[in-house]
Motif scaffolding. Structure first.
Motif, PDB file in Angstrom:
ATOM      1  N   UNK A 313       0.842  -1.197   0.000  1.00 30.19           N
ATOM      2  CA  UNK A 313       0.000   0.000   0.000  1.00 30.19           C
ATOM      3  C   UNK A 313       0.878   1.248   0.000  1.00 30.19           C
ATOM      4  N   UNK A 314       0.739   2.089  -1.014  1.00 31.43           N
ATOM      5  CA  UNK A 314       1.422   3.383  -1.049  1.00 31.43           C
ATOM      6  C   UNK A 314       0.446   4.412  -0.514  1.00 31.43           C
ATOM      7  N   UNK A 315       0.440   4.605   0.801  1.00 30.63           N
ATOM      8  CA  UNK A 315      -0.571   5.432   1.443  1.00 30.63           C
ATOM      9  C   UNK A 315      -0.503   6.893   1.009  1.00 30.63           C
ATOM     10  N   UNK A 316       0.697   7.539   0.963  1.00 31.96           N
ATOM     11  CA  UNK A 316       0.722   8.943   0.514  1.00 31.96           C
ATOM     12  C   UNK A 316       0.095   9.121  -0.871  1.00 31.96           C
ATOM     13  N   UNK A 317       0.322   8.190  -1.762  1.00 32.99           N
ATOM     14  CA  UNK A 317      -0.260   8.283  -3.103  1.00 32.99           C
ATOM     15  C   UNK A 317      -1.785   8.193  -3.028  1.00 32.99           C
ATOM     16  N   UNK A 318      -2.295   7.265  -2.208  1.00 31.49           N
ATOM     17  CA  UNK A 318      -3.744   7.128  -2.070  1.00 31.49           C
ATOM     18  C   UNK A 318      -4.353   8.380  -1.457  1.00 31.49           C
ATOM     19  N   UNK A 319      -3.654   8.976  -0.497  1.00 40.52           N
ATOM     20  CA  UNK A 319      -4.137  10.223   0.106  1.00 40.52           C
ATOM     21  C   UNK A 319      -4.148  11.331  -0.943  1.00 40.52           C
TER      22      UNK A 319
END
Length: 454
Positions: A313-319
């Motif tokens: 999961x690339x969280x900053x990208x999803x945000x």
């Protein structure tokens, strides 16, 4: 002799329980015995051959000839059943398998054939007693099927009892848990279950699972206040319960208690007991909350750091994508840049970052970043487009023209982007005083877009 040898092999490996060379020997002449057995074997192997090449009608004809010679052989009825089932002649297949079970009730595979018929015909009620019979041979294997059959026929009490039994004997499964949830959504099952759980909590207040199940039941029946009260009781009884925080986090968000929600979220994210999917779901709920409560941006930043080691999961990208979808382009750009710190070669995120600068009209930043990434991706045409677009916005028409003409050399079958290039070249040409070329380029762009629509 070869045929008889092969047939004997079938007897050993399959379900044939007779010896053709000796059956009824006293009632027949020796020559008749030999001729009959050879004829039988030839017809039988012809049936197997035809079934193997999916000529089921011919297989049935050969089997009929076998049955004229050996009319009370259960394995022949079994073979008839298989062929009739393959032809989707469910009534005839059922009759054949039933006859096989009557002749040899201890052969599991004849009952399995009958079950296959009922399953194919979706006749769940008649399948149930057959599967119950099959549990004699493989109890837990067929009980799994039995749970599904009880669900299909709305026999929920039986299904729930069997789910509990299997959970205890072989452990939980996702499928059975799904069935349990379906059953427990019905109020007639919830009320006694709630009462039972309340009593279990009184007897053993340190058993965490009872609280969690009760929270779920109250939440499913929209009794959020009671669910929250149980979560608080769990936190009080077991202060180090991470699962209590999962529920409390949701209640704090609903009550607009951002500080408490943040505290619960961090407990959840720190926990080694809680699955990554649940953590991600909680994070997404907090992200939606922060969209309308930007004073918690710092808490969001801290929460993101817990996912630094989560490879999947690339969280900053999803945000970033979340804020981009909400047209909050400046915040989106912040998170896309953070994402690129971890994954520098993610061209999709690079493009999203540049789109964010374009949408927020940060043209200097757009040009600067486009030029920077062109050094890394010198044949990526869209980067040239961004650089040309930004240069036009900054009235740097000569530079825009150079970027755009270079980028066209790397463009591959993208009519929409190609039209964008020509429109930007038209702007650059107009800025450089070449109105005639500008008009020609606009016409070319319009033609491409028209072709795309048709």
């Amino acid at each position: 002799m070869k045929i008889k040898f092969l047939f004997s092999g079938l007897v050993l490996s399959g379900f044939l329980v007779f010896c053709p060379a000796t059956m009824h020997a006293q009632q027949q002449e020796p020559d008749e015995i030999t001729l009959t057995d050879v004829a039988f074997e030839e017809h039988f192997f012809e049936a197997l051959k035809q079934k193997g090449i999916e000529n089921y009608d011919k297989a049935l004809q050969a089997l009929q000839q076998c049955m004229e010679l050996k009319p009370e052989s259960p394995f022949l009825y079994n073979e008839v059943g298989k062929n009739q089932l393959a032809l989707k002649h469910y009534t005839d297949a059922e009759a054949a398998f039933k006859k096989a079970t009557e002749l040899d009730p201890e052969n599991r595979w004849y009952w399995q054939g009958l079950y296959d018929v009922y399953y194919a015909a979706q006749d769940w009620n008649r399948a149930i007693p057959v599967v119950q019979k099959l549990t004699k041979w493989r109890k837990e294997f067929y009980e799994e099927d039995l749970v599904s059959l009880y669900m299909y026929t709305s026999q929920f009490e039986k299904a729930l009892a069997l789910i509990d039994s299997l959970d205890e004997s072989v452990g939980q499964s996702d499928k059975r848990e799904m069935y349990r949830l379906q059953i427990m959504r019905q109020e007639r099952f919830r009320k006694p279950k709630k009462e039972m759980l309340e009593e279990a909590i009184k007897k053993n207040p340190q058993e965490e699972s009872n609280y969690l199940e009760l929270i779920f039941l109250y939440s499913e029946s929209n009794q959020e206040a009671k669910a929250e009260e149980v979560a608080k009781r769990l936190e009080k009884a077991i202060p180090d319960s991470d699962w209590a925080q999962v529920s409390l986090f949701k209640f704090h968000l609903n009550d607009n208690e951002g500080d408490k929600a943040s505290e619960s979220l961090f407990r959840v994210l720190q926990s080694e007991k809680i699955d990554l999917k649940i953590k991600h779901r909680a994070f997404n709920e907090f992200l939606i909350y922060v969209k309308n409560n930007p004073q918690y941006n710092n808490n969001l930043e801290e929460a993101i750091s817990y996912f630094d080691d989560a490879q999947e999961i690339n969280v900053p990208k999803e945000v970033g994508k979340f804020f981009y979808s909400k047209k909050d382009y400046e915040r989106a750009a912040t998170y896309f840049e953070k994402s690129l710190e971890a994954e520098t070669d993610d061209i999709e995120t690079v493009e999203l970052l540049l789109y964010s600068f374009e949408a927020s009209e940060q043209y200097k930043l757009l040009l600067e970043k486009a030029e920077y990434y062109l050094e890394l991706y010198p044949i990526h045409s869209r980067l040239y487009y961004f650089a040309g677009f930004a240069s036009n916005k900054l009235n740097q028409f000569k530079e825009a023209k150079a970027f755009l003409e270079d980028g066209l050399d790397f463009l591959v079958e993208d009519p929409e982007l190609e039209a964008g290039f020509y429109n930007q070249l038209a702007i650059a040409s107009e800025g450089l005083g070449d109105s005639k070329r500008s008009d020609s380029l606009k016409e070319r762009a319009a033609k491409l877009l028209k072709q795309k629509k048709t």
